[in-house]
Scaffold this active site. Sequence first.
Site, PDB file in Angstrom:
ATOM      1  N   ASP A  57      44.543   5.205 -27.342  1.00 50.94           N
ATOM      2  CA  ASP A  57      45.190   6.306 -28.061  1.00 50.94           C
ATOM      3  C   ASP A  57      45.389   7.473 -27.101  1.00 50.94           C
ATOM      4  OD1 ASP A  57      45.360   5.054 -30.572  1.00 50.94           O
ATOM      5  OD2 ASP A  57      43.316   5.625 -31.080  1.00 50.94           O
TER       6      ASP A  57
ATOM      7  N   ASP B 231      50.696   3.536 -33.874  1.00 53.62           N
ATOM      8  CA  ASP B 231      50.249   4.230 -35.088  1.00 53.62           C
ATOM      9  C   ASP B 231      51.402   4.985 -35.742  1.00 53.62           C
ATOM     10  OD1 ASP B 231      47.653   3.327 -34.517  1.00 53.62           O
ATOM     11  OD2 ASP B 231      47.160   5.164 -33.420  1.00 53.62           O
TER      12      ASP B 231
END
Length: 179
Positions: free
Chosen positions: A135, A153
């Site tokens: 991330d 995401d």
Amino acid sequence: MSAQADGSLPVSQQSSLVRVRAVGLLTALATFVLDQGNKLWLIFGYGIAAHQPIHLAPFFDVIFLKNPGISYSLLTASSAFGRWALLVIALVATACLILWLWRTRLILTGFGLGLIIGGAVGNAADRLAYGYVADFYHFHVGSFSWYVFNLADVAICIGVGLLVLEGLTEKPRANDAAE
């Protein structure tokens, strides 16, 4: 959807299904490629781990976070069994989404499912390759920190939003009452 006497679909309805499936699968492929390309470039090309944080705005940074869980680091998997269990769950969910894509007749649903499938496969690929999901993008305001996310995401969230929108705006078909 009406079938012919032999149980097959008319050619126009078959081509519509093929078009919806193609949109979904191409969207999934594009989402996967963009997500993985972005991750590979940030990790190996740019070397984000050595250059973080990158402050793009007072509320937005690019950082490198190894997420061993799922969204918001829920169900954190610290063992090999946990990582494999999350991978299996992701693959089963992806298979269900592909089945849904194969059965849908609506282009917006196909596009939304393609975004979700591509994002899910992108994050599953991370888990398989690294043992965690990479991330990067971090929203924050002062000491309040929103979560850190990646392009997969974003695609999943947009895809879910499109499915919700489609579900709220779809008009019931005449044959739905009979089913």
